[in-house]
Design a protein around this motif. Structure first.
Motif, PDB file in Angstrom:
ATOM      1  N   SER A   1      -5.866   5.471  -0.141  1.00 46.69           N
ATOM      2  CA  SER A   1      -4.549   4.816   0.631  1.00 46.69           C
ATOM      3  C   SER A   1      -3.319   6.021   1.594  1.00 46.69           C
ATOM      4  CB  SER A   1      -3.483   3.672  -0.112  1.00 46.69           C
ATOM      5  OG  SER A   1      -2.524   2.852   0.945  1.00 46.69           O
ATOM      6  N   SER A   2      -3.918   6.549   3.030  1.00 41.41           N
ATOM      7  CA  SER A   2      -3.056   7.394   3.920  1.00 41.41           C
ATOM      8  C   SER A   2      -2.711   6.554   4.731  1.00 41.41           C
ATOM      9  CB  SER A   2      -4.365   8.293   3.957  1.00 41.41           C
ATOM     10  OG  SER A   2      -4.888   8.027   4.596  1.00 41.41           O
ATOM     11  N   SER A   3      -2.877   5.396   5.065  1.00 43.99           N
ATOM     12  CA  SER A   3      -1.956   4.977   5.830  1.00 43.99           C
ATOM     13  C   SER A   3      -2.010   2.841   5.937  1.00 43.99           C
ATOM     14  CB  SER A   3      -3.124   4.526   7.295  1.00 43.99           C
ATOM     15  OG  SER A   3      -3.904   5.883   7.672  1.00 43.99           O
ATOM     16  N   PRO A   4      -0.918   3.086   5.156  1.00 42.80           N
ATOM     17  CA  PRO A   4      -0.602   1.764   4.696  1.00 42.80           C
ATOM     18  C   PRO A   4      -0.690   0.558   5.930  1.00 42.80           C
ATOM     19  CG  PRO A   4       0.884   3.281   4.462  1.00 42.80           C
ATOM     20  CD  PRO A   4      -0.176   3.647   4.774  1.00 42.80           C
ATOM     21  N   GLU A   5      -0.061   1.440   6.934  1.00 39.46           N
ATOM     22  CA  GLU A   5      -0.293  -0.194   8.287  1.00 39.46           C
ATOM     23  C   GLU A   5      -1.566  -0.360   8.712  1.00 39.46           C
ATOM     24  OE1 GLU A   5       2.617   3.602   9.349  1.00 39.46           O
ATOM     25  OE2 GLU A   5       1.019   3.133   8.628  1.00 39.46           O
ATOM     26  N   ILE A   6      -2.316   0.307   8.756  1.00 38.04           N
ATOM     27  CA  ILE A   6      -3.809   0.103   8.909  1.00 38.04           C
ATOM     28  C   ILE A   6      -4.730  -1.019   7.846  1.00 38.04           C
ATOM     29  CG2 ILE A   6      -6.326   0.585   8.652  1.00 38.04           C
ATOM     30  CD1 ILE A   6      -5.212   3.518  10.698  1.00 38.04           C
ATOM     31  N   MET A   7      -4.122  -0.893   6.256  1.00 42.39           N
ATOM     32  CA  MET A   7      -5.013  -1.281   5.226  1.00 42.39           C
ATOM     33  C   MET A   7      -3.709  -2.381   4.873  1.00 42.39           C
ATOM     34  SD  MET A   7      -6.941   0.563   3.779  1.00 42.39           S
ATOM     35  CE  MET A   7      -7.361  -1.198   3.082  1.00 42.39           C
ATOM     36  N   MET A   8      -2.616  -2.501   5.884  1.00 41.17           N
ATOM     37  CA  MET A   8      -1.735  -4.040   5.734  1.00 41.17           C
ATOM     38  C   MET A   8      -2.583  -4.860   6.614  1.00 41.17           C
ATOM     39  SD  MET A   8       1.989  -2.392   6.206  1.00 41.17           S
ATOM     40  CE  MET A   8       2.797  -3.410   7.216  1.00 41.17           C
TER      41      MET A   8
ATOM     42  N   PHE B   1       1.041  -1.430   0.140  1.00 39.40           N
ATOM     43  CA  PHE B   1      -0.188  -0.121  -0.123  1.00 39.40           C
ATOM     44  C   PHE B   1       0.770   1.427  -0.014  1.00 39.40           C
ATOM     45  CE2 PHE B   1      -3.018  -3.373   1.904  1.00 39.40           C
ATOM     46  CZ  PHE B   1      -3.776  -3.270   0.966  1.00 39.40           C
ATOM     47  N   ALA B   2       0.560   2.482  -1.076  1.00 43.05           N
ATOM     48  CA  ALA B   2       0.762   3.363  -0.411  1.00 43.05           C
ATOM     49  C   ALA B   2       0.787   4.276   0.019  1.00 43.05           C
ATOM     50  CB  ALA B   2       0.765   4.147  -2.217  1.00 43.05           C
ATOM     51  N   GLU B   3       1.494   5.555   0.560  1.00 45.83           N
ATOM     52  CA  GLU B   3       0.450   6.222   1.328  1.00 45.83           C
ATOM     53  C   GLU B   3       1.136   7.434   0.783  1.00 45.83           C
ATOM     54  OE1 GLU B   3       2.379   8.422   5.804  1.00 45.83           O
ATOM     55  OE2 GLU B   3       2.847   7.185   5.114  1.00 45.83           O
ATOM     56  N   HIS B   4      -0.316   7.972   0.841  1.00 46.88           N
ATOM     57  CA  HIS B   4      -0.719   9.636  -0.294  1.00 46.88           C
ATOM     58  C   HIS B   4      -1.492  10.770   0.724  1.00 46.88           C
ATOM     59  CE1 HIS B   4       1.156   8.869  -4.037  1.00 46.88           C
ATOM     60  NE2 HIS B   4       0.739   7.972  -4.095  1.00 46.88           N
ATOM     61  N   HIS B   5      -1.528  12.132   0.396  1.00 40.02           N
ATOM     62  CA  HIS B   5      -2.540  12.882   1.510  1.00 40.02           C
ATOM     63  C   HIS B   5      -3.028  13.862   0.996  1.00 40.02           C
ATOM     64  CE1 HIS B   5      -0.782  10.869   5.626  1.00 40.02           C
ATOM     65  NE2 HIS B   5      -0.208  10.703   5.088  1.00 40.02           N
ATOM     66  N   ALA B   6      -4.396  14.217   0.972  1.00 36.38           N
ATOM     67  CA  ALA B   6      -4.463  16.180   0.347  1.00 36.38           C
ATOM     68  C   ALA B   6      -5.243  15.341  -1.059  1.00 36.38           C
ATOM     69  CB  ALA B   6      -3.490  17.053   0.566  1.00 36.38           C
ATOM     70  N   THR B   7      -4.879  13.745  -1.657  1.00 37.26           N
ATOM     71  CA  THR B   7      -5.285  13.670  -3.173  1.00 37.26           C
ATOM     72  C   THR B   7      -6.322  12.882  -2.531  1.00 37.26           C
ATOM     73  OG1 THR B   7      -2.524  13.548  -3.415  1.00 37.26           O
ATOM     74  CG2 THR B   7      -3.713  12.462  -4.720  1.00 37.26           C
TER      75      THR B   7
ATOM     76  N   GLY C   1       4.459  13.316   0.883  1.00 38.93           N
ATOM     77  CA  GLY C   1       3.181  13.274   0.915  1.00 38.93           C
ATOM     78  C   GLY C   1       2.483  13.852   0.950  1.00 38.93           C
ATOM     79  N   GLY C   2       3.058  15.419   0.198  1.00 42.24           N
ATOM     80  CA  GLY C   2       1.876  16.782  -0.368  1.00 42.24           C
ATOM     81  C   GLY C   2       2.725  17.824   0.114  1.00 42.24           C
ATOM     82  N   THR C   3       1.525  19.069  -0.102  1.00 44.16           N
ATOM     83  CA  THR C   3       2.465  20.507   0.403  1.00 44.16           C
ATOM     84  C   THR C   3       3.137  20.167   1.631  1.00 44.16           C
ATOM     85  OG1 THR C   3       0.139  20.317   1.338  1.00 44.16           O
ATOM     86  CG2 THR C   3      -0.182  20.486  -1.186  1.00 44.16           C
ATOM     87  N   GLU C   4       3.734  21.006   2.071  1.00 39.46           N
ATOM     88  CA  GLU C   4       4.784  21.725   2.461  1.00 39.46           C
ATOM     89  C   GLU C   4       3.799  21.979   4.049  1.00 39.46           C
ATOM     90  OE1 GLU C   4       7.727  23.133   5.301  1.00 39.46           O
ATOM     91  OE2 GLU C   4       7.587  22.164   3.115  1.00 39.46           O
ATOM     92  N   ARG C   5       2.318  22.296   3.512  1.00 37.71           N
ATOM     93  CA  ARG C   5       1.609  22.069   4.863  1.00 37.71           C
ATOM     94  C   ARG C   5       1.043  21.156   5.637  1.00 37.71           C
ATOM     95  NH1 ARG C   5      -4.053  22.326   5.286  1.00 37.71           N
ATOM     96  NH2 ARG C   5      -4.734  24.191   7.558  1.00 37.71           N
ATOM     97  N   ILE C   6       0.801  19.736   4.224  1.00 39.48           N
ATOM     98  CA  ILE C   6       0.505  18.670   4.507  1.00 39.48           C
ATOM     99  C   ILE C   6       1.747  18.004   5.383  1.00 39.48           C
ATOM    100  CG2 ILE C   6       0.074  16.200   4.201  1.00 39.48           C
ATOM    101  CD1 ILE C   6      -2.521  17.722   4.264  1.00 39.48           C
ATOM    102  N   ARG C   7       2.177  18.251   4.975  1.00 44.26           N
ATOM    103  CA  ARG C   7       3.543  17.930   5.384  1.00 44.26           C
ATOM    104  C   ARG C   7       3.561  18.088   7.145  1.00 44.26           C
ATOM    105  NH1 ARG C   7       8.399  18.271   7.781  1.00 44.26           N
ATOM    106  NH2 ARG C   7       8.020  20.720   7.912  1.00 44.26           N
ATOM    107  N   SER C   8       3.946  20.066   7.126  1.00 44.04           N
ATOM    108  CA  SER C   8       4.106  20.365   8.178  1.00 44.04           C
ATOM    109  C   SER C   8       3.147  19.473   9.726  1.00 44.04           C
ATOM    110  CB  SER C   8       3.799  21.809   8.549  1.00 44.04           C
ATOM    111  OG  SER C   8       3.982  22.366   9.645  1.00 44.04           O
ATOM    112  N   LEU C   9       2.219  19.070   8.685  1.00 47.19           N
ATOM    113  CA  LEU C   9       0.860  18.807   9.518  1.00 47.19           C
ATOM    114  C   LEU C   9       1.432  17.084  10.322  1.00 47.19           C
ATOM    115  CD1 LEU C   9      -1.947  20.067   8.229  1.00 47.19           C
ATOM    116  CD2 LEU C   9      -1.634  20.723  10.492  1.00 47.19           C
TER     117      LEU C   9
END
Length: 322
Positions: free
Chosen positions: A52-59, A41-47, A110-118
């Motif tokens: 797939s934003s939490s690969p550990e949970i999907m695993m 599973f990939a990890e992507h945010h704000a897309t 993982g996304g924009t600078e704002r998302i990365r910071s969060l």
């Protein structure tokens, strides 16, 4: 040929995130029955169109619904997190599903600078810290490490670094971990990356090199059928790159769209990241790439609109190499 799936959980238009998740588990069970070895599973945010934003949970979810399929992350965004916390999550998964956990980590923000910071809880950009965090993660996973993460399972999960060229390959080799090359992102440095990994590998975390590549593949009944199916993926990928609505459009919607010459050129360029064709073409091109990369272990991405056609594409690919 070893075959696995790398799933970004691309969400078709008109299908909810919940339905996309249900389909993902169904697909994992389906490909396990076909003989696929792993499901990552990939990890992507704000897309908007990638679930797939939490690969550990999907695993954990997929491992619980299958029996032999190895599950992995492709990959956890290590610069944004505590290496110790990542290690504990991996060991927890290993305790639940011994011998079935594969951990892929990467440098992406993982996304924009704002998302990365969060994600990083407001910390300054940590991308430059990736090599040190990767070394820390290895220390926390090793049996002989001074500080080992819990739970202390008999064996540690297999660890891989994801990358797009020689630098990431050299780092993985020097640290003695596995390596996955992202042909589906950058199709231009695969041969060099795999050569670098083999040349730089040192026996450390692993005793032997373990290398893979990830690529978009759509296998239709014929070349023409595959081209038809791929239209939705072409438009989806263009929208992802442009920051637009990245849910996967239907073939009908994709065909009806007007594209500027520059967009058409970008879609043609993106085809270098894919193999699109009937069984004979897919087999020949994958064998050629395998020879070029000296890699016979592949993670397949297929982000088309129609779920049943998606399943049949994976079936055809497996039948080519059974």
């Amino acid at each position: 040929m070893k075959l696995g799936v790398l799933d970004q959980m691309a969400q078709p238009k008109g299908v909810s995130a919940e339905e996309t998740t249900d389909r993902t588990i169904e697909l994992a069970q389906y490909v396990e029955a076909l003989g696929y070895e792993r499901y990552w599973f990939a990890e992507h945010h704000a897309t908007k169109g990638l679930v797939s934003s939490s690969p550990e949970i999907m695993m954990a979810a997929v491992a619980a619904k299958t029996s032999k399929l190895k599950v992995g992350s492709g990959g956890i965004l290590l610069p944004q997190y505590s290496a110790y916390k990542v290690a504990t999550q991996l060991f927890q998964l290993q305790a639940l599903f011994p011998g079935r956990i594969e951990a892929g980590v990467g440098r992406s923000p993982g996304g924009t600078e704002r998302i990365r910071s969060l994600l990083a809880d407001g910390k300054v950009n940590q991308l430059a810290d990736y090599p040190e965090k990767l070394k820390d993660l290895i220390k926390f996973l090793r049996k002989d490490g001074r500080v080992r993460a819990a739970p202390r399972t008999e064996d540690a999960p297999n660890l891989f670094a994801l990358g797009l060229g020689e630098n990431s390959a050299a780092l993985a080799g020097e640290l003695g971990i596995g390596y996955v090359y992202g042909h589906f992102i950058n199709p231009n440095r695969g041969k060099e990356a795999h050569q670098t990994y083999r040349a730089s590998f040192r026996k450390r975390f692993l005793n032997n090199p373990d290398k893979r590549s990830a690529i978009f593949v759509i296998c239709g009944e014929t070349d023409e059928h595959a081209q038809e199916l791929a239209i939705s993926q072409d438009v989806w990928l263009l929208h992802v790159e442009k920051g637009l609505d990245s849910r996967v459009p239907s073939i009908e919607e994709a065909k009806a769209k007007y594209f500027h010459d520059s967009e058409k050129e970008q879609m043609r360029k993106n085809r270098k990241r894919m193999i699109i064709g009937g069984p004979e073409k897919v087999k020949n091109e994958l064998l050629l790439l395998s020879e070029r990369y000296q890699c016979n272990d592949w993670l397949i991405l297929t982000n088309m609109y129609d779920f049943e056609e998606k399943k049949q594409s994976y079936r055809r690919i497996m039948e080519l190499f059974s």
